[in-house]
Design a protein around this motif. Sequence first.
Motif, PDB file in Angstrom:
ATOM      1  N   LEU A 168       0.693  -1.218  -0.020  1.00 24.84           N
ATOM      2  CA  LEU A 168       0.157   0.717   0.155  1.00 24.84           C
ATOM      3  C   LEU A 168       1.081   1.171  -0.168  1.00 24.84           C
ATOM      4  CD1 LEU A 168      -2.673  -1.431   2.897  1.00 24.84           C
ATOM      5  CD2 LEU A 168      -2.727  -1.412  -0.025  1.00 24.84           C
ATOM      6  N   ASN A 169       0.878   1.934  -1.033  1.00 24.91           N
ATOM      7  CA  ASN A 169       1.441   2.667  -1.482  1.00 24.91           C
ATOM      8  C   ASN A 169       1.830   3.908  -1.810  1.00 24.91           C
ATOM      9  OD1 ASN A 169       1.938   1.351  -4.267  1.00 24.91           O
ATOM     10  ND2 ASN A 169       4.343   1.107  -3.766  1.00 24.91           N
ATOM     11  N   ARG A 170       0.393   3.997  -2.881  1.00 25.02           N
ATOM     12  CA  ARG A 170      -0.144   5.756  -3.248  1.00 25.02           C
ATOM     13  C   ARG A 170      -1.564   5.804  -2.160  1.00 25.02           C
ATOM     14  NH1 ARG A 170       2.887   7.841  -8.048  1.00 25.02           N
ATOM     15  NH2 ARG A 170       4.067   5.712  -9.008  1.00 25.02           N
ATOM     16  N   VAL A 171      -1.041   7.266  -2.716  1.00 24.21           N
ATOM     17  CA  VAL A 171      -2.510   8.009  -1.823  1.00 24.21           C
ATOM     18  C   VAL A 171      -3.274   8.556  -2.367  1.00 24.21           C
ATOM     19  CG1 VAL A 171      -2.295   9.564   0.465  1.00 24.21           C
ATOM     20  CG2 VAL A 171      -0.637   7.748   0.046  1.00 24.21           C
ATOM     21  N   LEU A 172      -4.782   9.123  -2.347  1.00 28.07           N
ATOM     22  CA  LEU A 172      -5.031  10.737  -2.636  1.00 28.07           C
ATOM     23  C   LEU A 172      -5.377  11.152  -0.829  1.00 28.07           C
ATOM     24  CD1 LEU A 172      -7.142   9.923  -5.808  1.00 28.07           C
ATOM     25  CD2 LEU A 172      -5.072  11.754  -5.457  1.00 28.07           C
ATOM     26  N   PHE A 173      -5.936  12.405  -0.271  1.00 29.73           N
ATOM     27  CA  PHE A 173      -6.199  12.985  -0.274  1.00 29.73           C
ATOM     28  C   PHE A 173      -7.807  13.685  -0.351  1.00 29.73           C
ATOM     29  CE2 PHE A 173      -1.393  13.010   1.372  1.00 29.73           C
ATOM     30  CZ  PHE A 173      -2.353  12.626   2.571  1.00 29.73           C
ATOM     31  N   ALA A 174      -8.664  13.570   0.503  1.00 30.73           N
ATOM     32  CA  ALA A 174      -9.893  14.332   0.468  1.00 30.73           C
ATOM     33  C   ALA A 174     -10.646  15.129   1.708  1.00 30.73           C
ATOM     34  CB  ALA A 174     -11.271  13.488  -0.220  1.00 30.73           C
ATOM     35  N   PRO A 175     -11.495  15.835   1.761  1.00 33.90           N
ATOM     36  CA  PRO A 175     -12.000  16.272   3.291  1.00 33.90           C
ATOM     37  C   PRO A 175     -12.312  15.418   3.584  1.00 33.90           C
ATOM     38  CG  PRO A 175     -12.750  16.906   0.944  1.00 33.90           C
ATOM     39  CD  PRO A 175     -12.171  15.983   0.387  1.00 33.90           C
ATOM     40  N   GLY A 189     -14.597  10.463   5.267  1.00 34.07           N
ATOM     41  CA  GLY A 189     -14.448   9.642   3.998  1.00 34.07           C
ATOM     42  C   GLY A 189     -15.287   9.230   3.371  1.00 34.07           C
ATOM     43  N   THR A 190     -16.624   9.570   3.589  1.00 35.97           N
ATOM     44  CA  THR A 190     -17.675   9.594   2.481  1.00 35.97           C
ATOM     45  C   THR A 190     -16.694   9.690   0.574  1.00 35.97           C
ATOM     46  OG1 THR A 190     -19.453   9.963   3.564  1.00 35.97           O
ATOM     47  CG2 THR A 190     -19.366  10.143   1.533  1.00 35.97           C
ATOM     48  N   SER A 191     -16.261  10.760   0.940  1.00 36.04           N
ATOM     49  CA  SER A 191     -15.269  11.046  -0.390  1.00 36.04           C
ATOM     50  C   SER A 191     -14.255  10.206  -1.137  1.00 36.04           C
ATOM     51  CB  SER A 191     -14.662  12.778  -0.623  1.00 36.04           C
ATOM     52  OG  SER A 191     -15.931  14.202  -0.352  1.00 36.04           O
ATOM     53  N   VAL A 192     -13.744   9.606   0.254  1.00 34.29           N
ATOM     54  CA  VAL A 192     -12.644   8.957   0.105  1.00 34.29           C
ATOM     55  C   VAL A 192     -13.699   7.513  -0.104  1.00 34.29           C
ATOM     56  CG1 VAL A 192     -11.091   6.298   1.008  1.00 34.29           C
ATOM     57  CG2 VAL A 192     -10.958   9.619   1.477  1.00 34.29           C
ATOM     58  N   VAL A 193     -14.821   7.107  -0.560  1.00 31.63           N
ATOM     59  CA  VAL A 193     -14.623   5.608  -0.845  1.00 31.63           C
ATOM     60  C   VAL A 193     -15.204   5.832  -1.682  1.00 31.63           C
ATOM     61  CG1 VAL A 193     -17.790   4.683   0.064  1.00 31.63           C
ATOM     62  CG2 VAL A 193     -15.528   5.011   1.506  1.00 31.63           C
ATOM     63  N   THR A 202      -2.979   3.513 -12.659  1.00 33.69           N
ATOM     64  CA  THR A 202      -2.917   3.264 -13.688  1.00 33.69           C
ATOM     65  C   THR A 202      -4.172   4.432 -14.635  1.00 33.69           C
ATOM     66  OG1 THR A 202      -4.646   1.697 -13.530  1.00 33.69           O
ATOM     67  CG2 THR A 202      -2.334   0.851 -14.332  1.00 33.69           C
ATOM     68  N   ALA A 203      -4.572   5.162 -14.081  1.00 33.40           N
ATOM     69  CA  ALA A 203      -5.513   6.408 -13.908  1.00 33.40           C
ATOM     70  C   ALA A 203      -5.530   7.348 -14.364  1.00 33.40           C
ATOM     71  CB  ALA A 203      -7.323   6.056 -12.906  1.00 33.40           C
ATOM     72  N   SER A 204      -3.882   7.851 -14.370  1.00 31.42           N
ATOM     73  CA  SER A 204      -4.116   9.442 -14.463  1.00 31.42           C
ATOM     74  C   SER A 204      -4.016   9.790 -15.178  1.00 31.42           C
ATOM     75  CB  SER A 204      -2.382   9.259 -15.207  1.00 31.42           C
ATOM     76  OG  SER A 204      -2.262   8.554 -16.572  1.00 31.42           O
ATOM     77  N   HIS A 205      -5.472  10.023 -15.581  1.00 34.40           N
ATOM     78  CA  HIS A 205      -5.846  10.378 -17.247  1.00 34.40           C
ATOM     79  C   HIS A 205      -7.528  11.303 -16.658  1.00 34.40           C
ATOM     80  CE1 HIS A 205      -6.669   6.918 -18.980  1.00 34.40           C
ATOM     81  NE2 HIS A 205      -8.206   7.451 -19.165  1.00 34.40           N
ATOM     82  N   VAL A 206      -7.779   9.931 -15.460  1.00 29.79           N
ATOM     83  CA  VAL A 206      -9.522  10.144 -15.179  1.00 29.79           C
ATOM     84  C   VAL A 206      -9.112  11.247 -13.566  1.00 29.79           C
ATOM     85  CG1 VAL A 206     -11.066   9.480 -14.163  1.00 29.79           C
ATOM     86  CG2 VAL A 206      -9.630   8.138 -15.469  1.00 29.79           C
ATOM     87  N   SER A 207      -9.888  12.008 -13.095  1.00 35.75           N
ATOM     88  CA  SER A 207     -10.026  12.743 -12.177  1.00 35.75           C
ATOM     89  C   SER A 207     -10.479  11.900 -10.653  1.00 35.75           C
ATOM     90  CB  SER A 207     -10.550  13.645 -12.256  1.00 35.75           C
ATOM     91  OG  SER A 207      -9.385  15.100 -12.945  1.00 35.75           O
ATOM     92  N   LEU A 208      -9.949  11.126 -10.335  1.00 41.53           N
ATOM     93  CA  LEU A 208     -10.799  10.331  -9.452  1.00 41.53           C
ATOM     94  C   LEU A 208     -11.218  11.047  -8.093  1.00 41.53           C
ATOM     95  CD1 LEU A 208      -7.808   7.390  -8.920  1.00 41.53           C
ATOM     96  CD2 LEU A 208     -10.420   6.956 -10.034  1.00 41.53           C
ATOM     97  N   GLY A 209     -10.606  11.921  -7.626  1.00 35.48           N
ATOM     98  CA  GLY A 209     -10.995  13.160  -6.821  1.00 35.48           C
ATOM     99  C   GLY A 209     -10.847  13.846  -6.959  1.00 35.48           C
ATOM    100  N   HIS A 210     -10.232  15.074  -7.191  1.00 33.89           N
ATOM    101  CA  HIS A 210     -10.069  16.599  -7.260  1.00 33.89           C
ATOM    102  C   HIS A 210     -11.262  17.459  -7.017  1.00 33.89           C
ATOM    103  CE1 HIS A 210      -9.457  19.058 -11.133  1.00 33.89           C
ATOM    104  NE2 HIS A 210     -10.805  20.084 -11.265  1.00 33.89           N
ATOM    105  N   TYR A 211     -10.739  17.547  -5.238  1.00 32.30           N
ATOM    106  CA  TYR A 211     -11.006  17.685  -4.260  1.00 32.30           C
ATOM    107  C   TYR A 211     -10.216  19.246  -4.253  1.00 32.30           C
ATOM    108  CZ  TYR A 211     -14.153  13.917  -4.067  1.00 32.30           C
ATOM    109  OH  TYR A 211     -15.443  13.069  -3.748  1.00 32.30           O
TER     110      TYR A 211
END
Length: 456
Positions: free
Chosen positions: A132-139, A141-145, A319-328
């Motif tokens: 587990l070595n890649r991270v994305l932050f969000a404001p 928990g619901t957003s992270v789900v 592998t989703a570098s061209h998709v905005s998974l979070g964009h918060y």
Amino acid sequence: MSVSHTLSDQSLRSEGDTNITPARETWKNAISDPKTQQMLAQDSQYFLHQAMSTPCLDALTGANGIYIEDAAGKKYMDFHGNNVHQLGYGHPHVLNKIQQQLVELPFSPRRFTNQTAIDCAKKLTEIAGGDLNRVLFAPGGTSVVGMALKLARYITGNYKVVSLWDSFHGASLDAISVGGEACFREGMGPLMAGVERIPPAVSYRGAFPTQDGSDVHYADYLEYVIEKEGGIGAFIAEGIRNTDVQVPSKAYWQRIREICDKHNVLLIIDDIPNGMGRSGNWFTYQEFGIEPDILCIGKGLGGGVVPIAAMITKDQYNTASHVSLGHYTHEKSPIGCAAALATIEAIEQENLLAKVKADEAYMRDRLEAMKQRYPIIGDVRGVGLLWGVELVTCRESKERALKQAEQVMYRCLELGMSFKVSQGNVLQLSPPLIIEREDLDKALAIVEQAIGEVSL
């Protein structure tokens, strides 16, 4: 225009104690402090009313250490804390780091990075360990789900998800779509398609109980659904159910991991309420010797001060570098990351993980002794500093002691201790990890006194 919606009493009580019972009205009518009455009236006037929060229980003016303080000056030991209070309230190390960050760099717009965010992401990968070595932050928990569900769809090409009945993963439309509590879906109409739910691994009153209390067959149910349904991309679950404290066996989780690997299904562990040391591990999956494909954390990550959450996954899924998974907007919040780093540092510096494991043994002994003394206690279960005490009117029938559980909760509030009741009859006890043994002993004595009184 209004539409009438009805839910069963049990559904309304699933996530916590409700604010619409006669017991709550009695509590409210007993409040005599003018300032509290005024604040509660104003709160009721200006906020939208919703189950379990507004109208409110009380009005607070302070929070420090293990205590919250109301407008009348009464202090309560907080064994609820919305699961953000691993370090209690106002931990000096967390506050100092936040104040320092406010001066140096208060905000970081998207498209820019900052050292605090980098350091926080790096530290999270270290305490998660393994791959587990890649991270994305969000404001929150619901957003992270939501980000985890999106990533799972992208990686697998499958949009279907399996989750557990009675689970909670947040209150947004996508989160309630995979959540298992009806009270959040009531009146919402069509939700996210492709969700299949299976029974949780519950040993005390599970859907498919066994004589020996084993729970591995609940994992086998997952494989059955995967094979019958097809197109499953992810299985999402809490490592340990937070609200009514359901602790599956190690064998259950290892079987789940095996099934997900066999069928190329991503395992998403929602550790938002229970991560950051509550189990005596950094994260609950570490208790079971497995590793998820995606980990969701939040709540206590911000030290009980700043809202911040994180999704942690593996390098192979980058592998989703061209998709905005979070964009918060607060995607790499220096303030949030400073709070998270300080929280991790405090847990390490104060050796809280080892302390929690020692407290676990003490809690187990005390609660089991109570169970021996009071027939109203049907079951005691927990890990670390997360415990559930299930009250029943009869141990043989396991009928939920709904009225008595409410009586215990409000009596404990009178005696200076706050916690919530889940499923209508489970006293959920989750104190701050920093609690001293003397205070833990005092709190458990309050619980026993209240149980003893309703048992008369």
